[in-house]
Structure formats: structure tokens, C-alpha cells
Design a protein around this motif. Structure first.
Motif, short mmCIF file in Angstrom:
data_model
loop_
_atom_site.label_atom_id
_atom_site.label_comp_id
_atom_site.label_asym_id
_atom_site.label_seq_id
_atom_site.Cartn_x
_atom_site.Cartn_y
_atom_site.Cartn_z
N ARG A 284 -10.22 -1.77 -12.49
CA ARG A 284 -9.96 -1.20 -14.06
C ARG A 284 -9.87 -0.22 -14.64
NH1 ARG A 284 -8.28 -2.73 -18.34
NH2 ARG A 284 -9.72 -2.41 -20.59
N LEU A 285 -10.46 0.61 -13.73
CA LEU A 285 -10.70 2.07 -13.69
C LEU A 285 -8.99 2.37 -13.55
CD1 LEU A 285 -13.17 5.10 -11.85
CD2 LEU A 285 -10.79 5.10 -12.62
N LEU A 286 -8.32 2.29 -12.24
CA LEU A 286 -6.90 2.87 -12.10
C LEU A 286 -6.36 2.63 -13.06
CD1 LEU A 286 -7.59 2.21 -8.65
CD2 LEU A 286 -7.30 4.36 -10.22
N GLU A 287 -6.56 1.05 -13.52
CA GLU A 287 -5.32 0.53 -15.09
C GLU A 287 -5.85 1.12 -16.27
OE1 GLU A 287 -6.54 -3.63 -14.24
OE2 GLU A 287 -4.77 -4.06 -12.92
N SER A 288 -6.74 1.95 -16.65
CA SER A 288 -7.07 2.66 -17.56
C SER A 288 -5.34 3.51 -18.11
CB SER A 288 -8.00 3.60 -17.97
OG SER A 288 -8.71 4.59 -19.24
N THR B 17 -2.17 7.54 -13.66
CA THR B 17 -2.26 7.20 -12.71
C THR B 17 -2.98 8.44 -11.48
OG1 THR B 17 -0.32 5.74 -13.15
CG2 THR B 17 -1.02 5.80 -10.75
N GLU B 18 -1.65 9.27 -11.49
CA GLU B 18 -2.93 10.39 -10.30
C GLU B 18 -3.97 10.85 -10.76
OE1 GLU B 18 -0.10 12.90 -8.38
OE2 GLU B 18 1.57 11.48 -8.21
N GLU B 19 -4.16 11.10 -12.38
CA GLU B 19 -5.61 11.28 -12.28
C GLU B 19 -6.66 10.61 -11.96
OE1 GLU B 19 -8.05 13.03 -15.67
OE2 GLU B 19 -5.93 13.14 -15.97
N SER B 20 -6.34 8.88 -12.40
CA SER B 20 -7.67 7.82 -12.20
C SER B 20 -7.86 7.77 -10.81
CB SER B 20 -7.10 6.97 -12.94
OG SER B 20 -6.31 6.92 -14.33
N LEU B 21 -6.21 7.75 -9.92
CA LEU B 21 -6.62 7.57 -8.50
C LEU B 21 -7.05 8.53 -7.61
CD1 LEU B 21 -2.67 6.32 -7.91
CD2 LEU B 21 -4.72 5.35 -6.94
N GLN B 22 -7.22 9.56 -8.03
CA GLN B 22 -8.08 10.92 -7.39
C GLN B 22 -9.30 11.13 -8.06
OE1 GLN B 22 -6.76 14.24 -5.27
NE2 GLN B 22 -9.29 14.17 -5.38
N ARG B 23 -9.57 11.06 -9.04
CA ARG B 23 -10.59 10.47 -9.38
C ARG B 23 -11.89 9.85 -8.62
NH1 ARG B 23 -12.82 11.91 -15.44
NH2 ARG B 23 -14.62 11.37 -15.05
N LEU B 24 -11.24 8.04 -8.50
CA LEU B 24 -11.96 7.03 -7.84
C LEU B 24 -11.49 7.88 -6.21
CD1 LEU B 24 -12.95 4.44 -7.32
CD2 LEU B 24 -10.45 3.55 -7.05
#
Length: 217
Positions: free
Chosen positions: A107-111, A116-123
Motif C-alpha cells: 500500500r505504501l509503494l502504491e501511494s 515510485t523511487e522515493e517510496s521504494l527508498q523509504r521502504l
């Protein structure tokens, strides 16, 4: 089972059910949860469609449904990455909700609120900070799969590499981890210089231990 008041607002439904079954006023519920009666009233009547997570956490202990169900419903309409990270940190600390981790991570990655890359980096950073290796592998698998879907090669490579470093430590998974390790060879251009060195050393040692020199070289 009591009536459902708002079928599209799970928290409102849960509050309504609780008050009806236990004959509670908003003042009673305020005393039980520490959440003001005004906030509780707005949630129940549907004026507040998506309450803050801190409010949901305060209310959830007195609701008639498991916390797992509360959170599962809540994340369906949550797009804030910061909040989803907070939820992820919370659920992995509870045995009864830990299985929700992949769903929250996805869900976080789909926000739509972040790239996409920022969400991936944070996760990825969050996953690196976890001590439980089994849970780490689970979240790295989410990163790997999502990166495949979206062609985000750097995070596919880093996810595969980090997963490999963990599972290769399990002697029961030596064959499987070696197979996974070979896949990384296709993506080494996306690893850092230090990661490449570590990768080749670890794979070389594993190939020696498994007598798979020809397969690796």
C-alpha cells in the motif's frame, strides 16, 4: 451482530456497533478512549471520513472487533507514506498483526502521494532497520516484486542482494540461496562497488561449499 450504519466507513461502523451494543453515550466513549466526544461523533456520522491514525489507535482497544480487522480496513483508504510507515512499525511489533506487513508495505509503494523511487527508498531504509530477519525477507520480497512490475532495476538489484545476504546464512537454504544469488548476476551494474565486492566474495565461497565452481565461474 448489530446493524451497520455506514458501509463505506469501517471505523464509523465499529464505533456505532460498540455504542449500540453496550449502550454507551459519546461521553462514555470519550472517557474510555481519551478521544473527545466531538471527534467521535464526527467519525460516527461520517463527517470525518478518514480519522487520524492516532485516533484509530486510541479507539481500537475498546472496539468489538480485532485490531487486525480495524487496521486492515483503515489502510484501504490511507495514502500518506509517513502514516503508512507508522502503521508498518506498529503492526510488526504486534504478533496478531504482523502478517499484515506485506499488505501495508505494498500500500505504501502504491501511494500516489510519492514517486515510485522515493517510496521504494523509504521502504528499503525501513526494512534495513528491522532486526527480525524473517520479516526483513518478507518486506524485501515486496520490494523485489514491486520493482519487477515497474522496471525499477536499482531496487530490484538491491532487494535481491539484501534478501540473498540473509537467506544464505540459513544452512537449510544453501541451494535455494545460491540459486537466488545467481539471479543477481544480471543486475550487478545496479549495485554499488562495495555491494559488488561483497556479492562476488559471498557467492564464490558458497559455490566452493556447494561444489558448484563450474556453475558459478
Amino acid at each position: 451482530m448489530v446493524d451497520i450504519k455506514h458501509q463505506n466507513n469501517a471505523i464509523a461502523d465499529f464505533i456505532f456497533q460498540l455504542r449500540k451494543e453496550r449502550n454507551l453515550s459519546f461521553a462514555d466513549l470519550e472517557e474510555l478512549t481519551g478521544v473527545s466526544r466531538g471527534v467521535l461523533h464526527k467519525i460516527e456520522i461520517g463527517e470525518t471520513k478518514h480519522p487520524e491514525y492516532k485516533t484509530v489507535k486510541a479507539i481500537s482497544p475498546v472496539l468489538l472487533v480485532p485490531y487486525f480487522q480495524v487496521i486492515e480496513g483503515y489502510i484501504e483508504n490511507e495514502n500518506r507514506v509517513d502514516t503508512l510507515l507508522e502503521i508498518l512499525a506498529d503492526i510488526i511489533s504486534r504478533e496478531e498483526t504482523c502478517s499484515l506487513a506485506p499488505k501495508v508495505a505494498l500500500r505504501l509503494l502504491e501511494s500516489p502521494n510519492k514517486g515510485t523511487e522515493e517510496s521504494l527508498q523509504r521502504l528499503f531504509n525501513f526494512t534495513q532497520s528491522i532486526k527480525d530477519n524473517s520479516l526483513k525477507v518478507t518486506l524485501f520480497e515486496v520490494i523485489i516484486q514491486y520493482s519487477r512490475w515497474h522496471g525499477t532495476m536499482p531496487y530490484l538489484a538491491k532487494g535481491l542482494f539484501q534478501k540473498y545476504l540473509i537467506i544464505r546464512l540459513d544452512l537449510k537454504q544453501m541451494e535455494e540461496s545460491f540459486f537466488d544469488g545467481k539471479e543477481i548476476l544480471k543486475y550487478t551494474d545496479f549495485l554499488s562497488h562495495e555491494e559488488k565486492i561483497t556479492y562476488y566474495i559471498r557467492m564464490g565461497l558458497q559455490a566452493f561449499a556447494l561444489k558448484k565452481h563450474e556453475e558459478w565461474c
